[in-house]
Design a protein around this motif. Structure first.
Motif, mmCIF file in Angstrom:
data_model
loop_
_atom_site.group_PDB
_atom_site.id
_atom_site.type_symbol
_atom_site.label_atom_id
_atom_site.label_comp_id
_atom_site.label_asym_id
_atom_site.label_seq_id
_atom_site.Cartn_x
_atom_site.Cartn_y
_atom_site.Cartn_z
ATOM 1 N N MET A 1 0.876 -1.212 0.142
ATOM 2 C CA MET A 1 -0.016 -0.042 -0.038
ATOM 3 C C MET A 1 0.902 1.236 -0.054
ATOM 4 N N LYS A 2 1.803 1.064 0.843
ATOM 5 C CA LYS A 2 2.770 2.156 1.202
ATOM 6 C C LYS A 2 3.408 2.546 -0.131
ATOM 7 N N ALA A 3 3.969 1.561 -1.103
ATOM 8 C CA ALA A 3 4.616 1.743 -2.259
ATOM 9 C C ALA A 3 3.633 2.249 -3.302
ATOM 10 N N MET A 4 2.467 1.662 -3.374
ATOM 11 C CA MET A 4 1.503 2.336 -4.251
ATOM 12 C C MET A 4 1.134 3.793 -4.058
ATOM 13 N N ALA A 5 1.060 3.914 -2.740
ATOM 14 C CA ALA A 5 0.847 5.273 -2.438
ATOM 15 C C ALA A 5 1.862 6.443 -2.882
ATOM 16 N N GLU A 6 3.125 5.832 -2.580
ATOM 17 C CA GLU A 6 4.212 6.672 -3.181
ATOM 18 C C GLU A 6 4.165 6.984 -4.471
ATOM 19 N N SER A 7 3.916 5.893 -5.178
ATOM 20 C CA SER A 7 3.869 5.911 -6.696
ATOM 21 C C SER A 7 2.977 7.080 -7.033
ATOM 22 N N VAL A 8 2.006 7.306 -6.474
ATOM 23 C CA VAL A 8 0.841 8.266 -7.015
ATOM 24 C C VAL A 8 1.040 9.561 -6.231
ATOM 25 N N GLY A 9 2.267 9.719 -5.491
ATOM 26 C CA GLY A 9 2.502 10.776 -4.702
ATOM 27 C C GLY A 9 2.014 11.188 -3.484
ATOM 28 N N VAL A 10 1.367 10.057 -3.078
ATOM 29 C CA VAL A 10 1.202 10.368 -1.328
ATOM 30 C C VAL A 10 2.203 9.905 -0.654
ATOM 31 N N GLY A 11 3.067 10.912 0.081
ATOM 32 C CA GLY A 11 4.283 10.585 0.604
ATOM 33 C C GLY A 11 4.078 9.869 1.796
ATOM 34 N N SER A 12 3.683 10.393 2.902
ATOM 35 C CA SER A 12 3.441 9.684 4.057
ATOM 36 C C SER A 12 2.182 9.203 4.524
ATOM 37 N N LEU A 13 2.004 7.864 4.671
ATOM 38 C CA LEU A 13 0.789 7.291 4.892
ATOM 39 C C LEU A 13 0.706 6.803 6.099
ATOM 40 N N GLN A 14 -0.328 6.998 6.892
ATOM 41 C CA GLN A 14 -0.106 6.401 8.141
ATOM 42 C C GLN A 14 -0.435 4.948 8.103
ATOM 43 N N GLU A 15 0.187 4.212 9.199
ATOM 44 C CA GLU A 15 0.072 3.000 9.196
ATOM 45 C C GLU A 15 -1.203 2.346 9.338
ATOM 46 N N ASP A 16 -1.992 3.008 10.031
ATOM 47 C CA ASP A 16 -3.574 2.866 10.242
ATOM 48 C C ASP A 16 -4.481 2.779 8.787
ATOM 49 N N SER A 17 -3.968 3.908 8.029
ATOM 50 C CA SER A 17 -4.603 4.027 6.911
ATOM 51 C C SER A 17 -4.319 2.779 5.839
ATOM 52 N N CYS A 18 -2.842 2.435 5.995
ATOM 53 C CA CYS A 18 -2.335 1.366 5.137
ATOM 54 C C CYS A 18 -3.238 0.074 5.603
ATOM 55 N N LEU A 19 -3.196 -0.173 6.906
ATOM 56 C CA LEU A 19 -4.243 -1.493 7.025
ATOM 57 C C LEU A 19 -5.529 -1.436 6.565
ATOM 58 N N ALA A 20 -6.161 -0.208 6.855
ATOM 59 C CA ALA A 20 -7.382 -0.003 6.505
ATOM 60 C C ALA A 20 -7.434 -0.305 5.003
ATOM 61 N N LEU A 21 -6.438 0.204 4.118
ATOM 62 C CA LEU A 21 -6.650 0.375 2.915
ATOM 63 C C LEU A 21 -6.146 -1.360 2.238
ATOM 64 N N SER A 22 -5.398 -1.863 2.865
ATOM 65 C CA SER A 22 -4.842 -3.239 2.268
ATOM 66 C C SER A 22 -6.053 -4.105 2.752
ATOM 67 N N GLU A 23 -6.686 -4.102 3.605
ATOM 68 C CA GLU A 23 -7.927 -4.591 3.974
ATOM 69 C C GLU A 23 -9.077 -4.731 3.136
#
Lengths: 751, 613
Positions: B19-41
């Motif tokens: 999720m983090k990698a993908m977020a970075e690839s579209v320009g979202v730099g710092s993604l919260q761990e919680d958001s990552c988890l929620a997103l990946s689920e």
């Protein structure tokens, strides 16, 4: 015009239709709107009328009771608005009772025009928008869904301590495991529905971790045939997921049906009351429907043979409705004088029935079969001259028919589609076996002539003008010799073609596709005549009525629709399946339609009033093929689990299980005499089964007929008459010629 | 928690790092761990949902394979734009890489040279759908026609469909590979087509187990481990079921030592001989006689036959005379095909000089006329021409040495013409050459200090056109252990080129950049330990005992364009098997192109040759 306009909205609503009150699902009243009857009439002797003769008295009483129940329910749930509406509707229009009831049963899935309007206004969509675009139904549907979901889910809001769920469940588990053997099998049926509901309840109440732990602990205990559902279930861990998931929505909206003997039920009840296990008791009360019967508890194998469907077994009462499974009387055909005389004699000595020959011995067919429907129960198209000629041909051919049996197996001619890298997805033969149609994943439909006679188009209008219309061979002259070829391509769909079906008179071809349309093609001009829109989602199957004119289609939107070729809107919508309708077939007498579904059930619908008259459960995978026996008494179904099940339509019973295939069965066909059942599968085999023996072996027992507790003999091996492997060609279609030669077709795959 | 989930069959979710990698690839730099988890689920759930819908499309498409198209349709159901550009191919082109504790799946995009694409010939136009009817069953009985599968039990049918029996359908494989690959669908379809029209061939269906067994045995037999081989040979010769299988193995594994053929392969002779004779005289040995080198197989089998004759021929069975009779009869028949003719001559020639003298040389003029008819006459068929050509060179090769020895010296072309007809001229020059070689070789032997008393290394050179595996072998002989082990008695020490004084390195050089791959077949006659012949384990139709690679890769002395041969010979105390090697000697298929350059090699073999006689 109003009823017509509201039609799209109704259609959509039907899908999410009845919610808590399933009682209605089975006795679903006709969905036809008044518009239908207005539309009907001109073709043949008129299409279906909307005022059913039979739907008069008896159903009404039932409806009254249901109505009261609905009102109580609505009041309990503080749905005063709905109560109001329902009252008004019920009071004002008595005739509309059934519709109203059904519609308001869910509180919002209204079918009736007036109510649809009020509904629309409620969800702030202007009613004016409804009729115009095909988009509207979706919007309405979504809106409905929102409402439905919250109502349905709210049932889960009263909850106990999430951490105790495991204790509850394992307590019940221990209890069931400790009871007597005879009860254990029956009570074990509770595990799966309880498990699912408890899990969903946990998920709904945001106890994600408890839900996961619960799933992990008990998920492995469930019967193996629920694996697919469990897979869906375990992916779902958030409340938000619940909202979009129709499958689980269905699980909750339709009560899971269990059949349990009275003794076992008492045992369970006592246990739960002793333990004050209210949590489980509530679930049983609210989400399960326990069909209690008196008598011996059923054995494990009996239960297993009937379970596996998405929503449990069918209730006994739904299969009690009388089904007129007999065949219609063949019309007397006056053999034209210019035809040879011997022709007439043949006819005399031959059965007149279109399909069956079983009970016919020459002179009998005058008598009306007691199980047959009224000749005019549904209006059928009148026979044209060409149809009569065809019937004569048919009779001539049937005199040359080979009598099949275990000792006399049919020859099989296999048509392989070579180079079909476009992906062969559907095949159909005409009844006289002269034409073959193939549907492909590249959206094309191709037609081959499998006789030396080439396919020709009719000449263009300009050229037709020049033809001498009085000449004897005018039918020959209108054909354009230049266009003669062995095969024709029909382009028009914009997605894979999932089924094709020839009309009985060989003038038309139907095709259904991923693009959501059913198309009607002319085989005279090889052009598309009509695109029937309505499904909006992929249409998995379509099938012409044996008398032509009507056809049925079923698709991803979980409904089957009945159409007439000259109506651009469906005449009936058969709603009730909980998942995709994967296959559809007409009964030989055209009064009923059978549909198979991904919810692992088969339903039989009355064309006249749209009621569901039979629900067959027992398959453990999506049903992909159906076949009626030529005498109309039996139904065979094949599914992805590789089993063929045989059903007695009259009694609503499973009467046989044919095991042998190792992959999805895509093709089933009875021989013309009904003595052999042929099945074709993805495992590259054609198998022949002794259907006579299969039917005779069971039929007799009165008790089983009364209770529905069949005991299936495990005699697949005895019934299997032959297995024929193709090299690498899955069998997509099977067809018996009029002389009982079996034709099989499939696309050669190089792997 | 994550571990727990993984154990469950399906509750796997995507890693949050993705999720983090993908977020970075579209320009979202710092993604919260919680958001990552929620997103990946959420994403995992949606992906599963789509996959489940896609399955429906697969079922209705009546396929067993999920395609990208199914996914597209499933996305469409959800009102999501399909993923464009992912078309179904033969395989999903993801590659896997790991490193630094990370595991990656990536899509490999190769750089494509435009000119390559432009210059490639157009692929065959894919064929249109066609309909073909056949009888699957007639009155309940499945007819045995090519369209129907062979009557085998279902289980085997199933394994067949999952693992096509490549070994038993070599022709089909070849045809498939000849097709230009690339247009996946059409090549598959063409293959299907070919399968359809192939003539029914009598193939021995091997089960998967048998195939595995066969592979194991083959590998053991041609491998370097001597003990293993002995066991294998024993084992496989005892199973009565494996008769054909053993014969095939026998021919294929090139177990030339009479030791194996006699003692260990316990075939009754009468079973062995037909198979070998078939290899010699059969009209057609391979699917494409004009391309494949079946001549080498005939040579080889002829040698084997001669060997068997020598070893087994007794006064009671009289193999040699019977074989000779068979060959002669075929040779005398006018209608004999060139391939068979070649086999007969080869078979006879291998039987020794006497046989050549009495049976072949008298026929020279007749055969010459026949060859002339083909060579000079109207073009009949390419196959005939090739056949005649091979027969001619075979005759010249064998006869020259015999004639050189038997005929008095003045080699007059005219006289040869009179005596031998059409072939006279060429024969004459060959004889002259043979004589010269014999003379030259005497000197060479002295110079290279190759003592003749040494047990002869038998050496033959054959063109390796048929050993397809050699093309990509490692370049240096020194560096390739397998090449060396075959010569060294101690497999573990490959890098010692000059060990005990018992080893010889003979180098041959040839001009030209070694366009043809040379293979030196070397068999040393050692008493105790048999030759360790290591051959690449890839089974080809004919395995040489020792394979060396072409000279431009030789690492010993850097002279570029010269071709080198390294011949290592080992000493042996007693040469018990001397007699047998003579038949192996004649460098039957030695490439003509080498004649001038490979002096040493040339002189070597005749020398040995003269020795034994």
């Amino acid at each position: 015009m109003t009823p017509l306009l509201s039609a799209p909205g109704k259609m959509a609503a039907v899908q999410d239709g009845p919610m808590e009150l399933d009682t209605e699902k089975e006795t679903k009243p006709e969905i036809l709107s008044d518009g239908t009857s207005k539309l009907s009439g001109n073709a043949a002797s008129g299409t279906l009328s909307s005022s059913p003769l039979t739907a008069g008295g008896a159903p009404k009483q039932e409806d009254q009771q249901t109505l009261i129940a609905v009102l109580q329910f609505l009041r309990r749930n503080k749905l005063s608005e709905s109560v109001e509406i329902l009252r008004r509707e019920a009071g004002l229009e008595d005739q509309e009772d059934s519709q109203t009831l059904d519609g308001s049963g869910g509180g919002k899935g209204d079918r009736d025009g007036g109510e649809a309007n009020s509904l629309l206004s409620r969800v702030s969509i202007t009613s004016a928008a409804a009729p115009q675009s095909t988009l509207t139904p979706i919007t309405v549907k979504r809106a409905n869904e929102q409402l439905d979901v919250s109502v349905v889910l709210s049932a889960y809001s009263q909850q106990g301590d999430p951490s105790l769920y495991q204790v509850y469940y394992s307590g019940l588990k221990n209890f069931i495991e400790s009871v007597l053997d005879c009860h254990r099998a029956e009570l074990s049926q509770l595990f799966y529905p309880l498990f699912v509901h408890m899990y969903l309840e946990l998920v709904y109440n945001n106890h994600e971790n408890e839900a996961k732990a619960f799933f992990e602990k008990f998920g492995g205990d469930q019967e193996c045939y629920y694996q697919d559902d469990l897979r869906v279930l375990c992916g779902l861990t958030k409340k938000e997921h619940l909202k979009g998931n129709e499958v689980l929505l269905d699980f909750r909206t339709s009560r899971f049906v269990l059949r349990i003997s009275r003794d076992s039920y008492q045992l369970l009840k006592r246990h739960l009351q002793e333990r004050h296990n209210n949590q489980i008791w509530n679930i049983i009360q609210e989400h399960l429907y326990i069909d209690i019967f008196d008598g011996m508890p059923r054995s494990k194998s009996q239960i297993d043979s009937m379970s596996g469907s998405f929503a449990g077994e069918a209730r006994r009462e739904v299969n009690k409705v009388k089904v007129f499974h007999g065949l219609l009387k063949e019309p007397e055909i006056e053999v034209p004088l210019d035809d040879e005389e011997d022709e007439a004699e043949n006819e005399e000595g031959k059965p007149k029935k279109k399909k069956t020959k079983k009970d016919s011995m020459g002179s009998k067919s005058k008598k009306q079969d007691p199980n047959a429907p009224q000749q005019n129960r549904i209006p059928l198209p009148e026979l044209k001259d060409s149809d009569k000629l065809d019937k004569i041909m048919y009779m001539k051919e049937s005199t040359k028919r080979i009598r099949l049996g275990p000792e006399n197996l049919p020859s099989i001619c296999f048509y392989s589609f070579l180079n079909a890298y476009q992906g062969l997805t559907a095949v159909d033969f005409t009844d006289d076996s002269s034409l073959l149609a193939g549907g492909f994943a590249d959206s094309t439909v191709r037609i081959w002539s499998v006789t030396p006679k080439k396919l020709r188009k009719v000449k263009s209008a300009g050229e037709l003008n020049l033809i001498d219309k009085e000449s004897d061979d005018v039918l020959e002259r209108i054909m354009d010799e230049k266009t003669a070829s062995e095969s024709k391509i029909l382009c028009g769909h914009s997605g894979p073609v999932y089924s094709v079906s020839f009309s009985p008179d060989r003038n038309y071809l139907l095709s259904s596709s991923e693009d959501g349309t059913v198309r009607l093609w002319s085989l005279q001009t090889f052009t598309c005549l009509v695109g029937y829109k309505g499904h909006n989602y992929p249409v998995w199957d379509t099938h012409f009525s044996p008398f032509g004119y009507y056809f049925v289609s079923g698709g991803h939107d979980r409904v089957a629709r009945l159409w007439a070729t000259d109506h651009y809107q469906p005449l009936r919508i058969f709603a009730g399946h909980l998942a995709d309708v994967t296959c559809t077939r007409f009964h030989p007498n055209s009064n009923y339609v059978a549909t198979g579904s991904t919810d692992r059930t088969i339903r039989l619908w009355d064309v006249l009033n749209g009621n569901c008259v039979r629900i067959f459960t027992g398959h453990k995978g999506p049903v992909h093929s159906l076949a009626f026996s030529p005498n109309g008494k039996f139904l065979a179904s094949g599914s992805t689990d590789g089993r063929v099940l045989l059903w007695d339509i009259g009694h609503g019973l499973m009467i046989g299980e044919l095991k042998g295939h190792t992959d999805t069965i895509y093709a089933l066909k009875f021989s013309r005499d009904g003595e052999i059942l042929a099945s074709g599968s993805m495992d590259n085999t054609v198998r022949l089964w002794d259907s006579t023996k299969a039917f005779d072996d069971v039929e007799t027992d009165d008790f089983t007929a009364a209770t529905g507790h069949i005991h299936l003999p495990d005699n697949s091996q005895e019934l299997l008459l032959g297995t024929y492997h193709s090299k690498s060609t899955p069998v997509t279609h099977l067809h018996f010629t009029r002389r009982n030669l079996l034709l099989a077709a499939g696309g050669y795959s190089s792997q | 928690m994550a571990e727990e989930r993984r154990q469950k069959l399906c509750s796997v979710i995507l890693p949050t790092e993705s999720m983090k990698a993908m977020a970075e690839s579209v320009g979202v730099g710092s993604l919260q761990e919680d958001s990552c988890l929620a997103l990946s689920e959420e994403v995992s759930y949606r992906i599963k949902e789509i996959a489940q819908d896609a399955l429906k499309f697969m079922h209705h498409g009546k396929r067993r394979k999920l395609t990208t198209g199914d996914i597209d349709h499933a996305l469409k159901l959800k009102n999501v734009e399909p993923l464009y550009g992912f078309q179904s191919q033969e395989f999903i082109p993801f590659r896997f890489a790991s490193g630094g504790g990370r595991e990656l799946h990536f899509y490999e995009e190769k750089e494509v040279d435009l000119s390559d694409i432009i210059n490639t010939p157009l692929p065959r136009v894919p064929l249109d759908v066609s309909l073909k009817a056949h009888w699957l069953s007639i009155d309940g009985v499945q007819p045995a026609i090519p369209e129907n599968p062979p009557p085998v039990p279902k289980e085997q049918q199933k394994t067949d469909s999952t693992e096509p029996l490549k070994a038993v359908k070599p022709g089909q494989e070849e045809e498939g590979s000849i097709q230009t690959k690339g247009q996946g669908a059409s090549s598959a379809e063409v293959k299907g087509k070919e399968k359809m029209r192939m003539k029914p061939r009598s193939t021995h269906e091997l089960s998967v187990e048998q195939q595995l067994y066969y592979k194991e045995i083959t590998e053991a037999c041609v491998g370097s481990c001597e003990a293993k081989r002995a066991v294998c040979v024993c084992v496989c010769s005892q199973g009565p079921k494996f008769k054909e299988f053993c014969l095939a193995l026998f021919i294929r594994c090139n177990i030339m030592n009479s030791k194996y053929t006699t003692k260990h392969l316990l075939f009754p002779l009468h079973e062995l001989i037909p198979a070998v004779v078939t290899c010699i005289v059969s009209k057609q040995l391979c699917l494409r006689p004009d391309v494949d080198n079946h001549w080498a197989l005939r040579d080889f089998a002829a040698r084997l036959m001669a060997q068997s004759c020598k070893t087994f021929s007794t006064t009671t069975n009289n193999i040699q005379s019977r074989i000779t009779k068979t060959f002669t009869k075929a040779l005398l028949d006018d209608k004999t095909q060139w391939t068979t003719r070649y086999g007969c001559i080869a078979g006879l020639a291998e039987l020794g000089h006497d046989v050549i003298k009495t049976l072949i040389i008298p026929r020279l003029s007749v055969e010459g006329a026949r060859i002339k008819a083909v060579m000079d006459g109207p073009v009949v068929s390419n196959i005939d021409k090739i056949g005649a050509d091979h027969v001619q060179s075979l005759l010249l090769k064998h006869c020259a040495s015999v004639v050189a020895k038997t005929r008095p010296l003045p080699d007059m072309v005219d006289q040869y013409k009179v005596d031998y007809g059409y072939l006279g001229t060429m024969l004459c020059s060959h004889v002259v050459k043979a004589r010269a070689q014999a003379a030259f070789q005497a000197q060479t032997v002295n110079r290279t200090t190759l003592t003749i008393t040494q047990p002869r290394p038998t050496l033959s050179v054959s063109q390796s056109g048929l050993s397809t595996s050699s093309g990509s072998r490692a370049p240096s002989i020194i560096k390739v252990p397998s090449s060396l082990t075959l010569m060294s008695t101690r497999p573990g020490t490959p890098t010692q080129p000059s060990p005990p004084a018992t080893k010889y390195i003979v180098m041959a050089t040839s001009a030209g950049a070694a366009s043809t791959q040379q293979v030196i077949t070397l068999s040393s006659s050692q008493s105790g330990s048999p030759v360790t012949s290591t051959v690449p384990s890839t089974p080809t139709s004919l395995q040489p005992l020792v394979k060396l690679e072409s000279g431009n890769t030789g690492a010993v002395s850097g002279s570029r364009p010269l071709q080198k041969y390294i011949v290592v010979s080992l000493p042996s105390s007693s040469s018990s098997l001397e007699n047998k090697s003579s038949s192996v000697l004649p460098s039957s298929t030695s490439p003509i192109s080498m004649e001038s350059a490979v002096k040493l090699e040339r002189s070597e073999s005749p020398a040995a040759n003269t020795q034994s006689h």
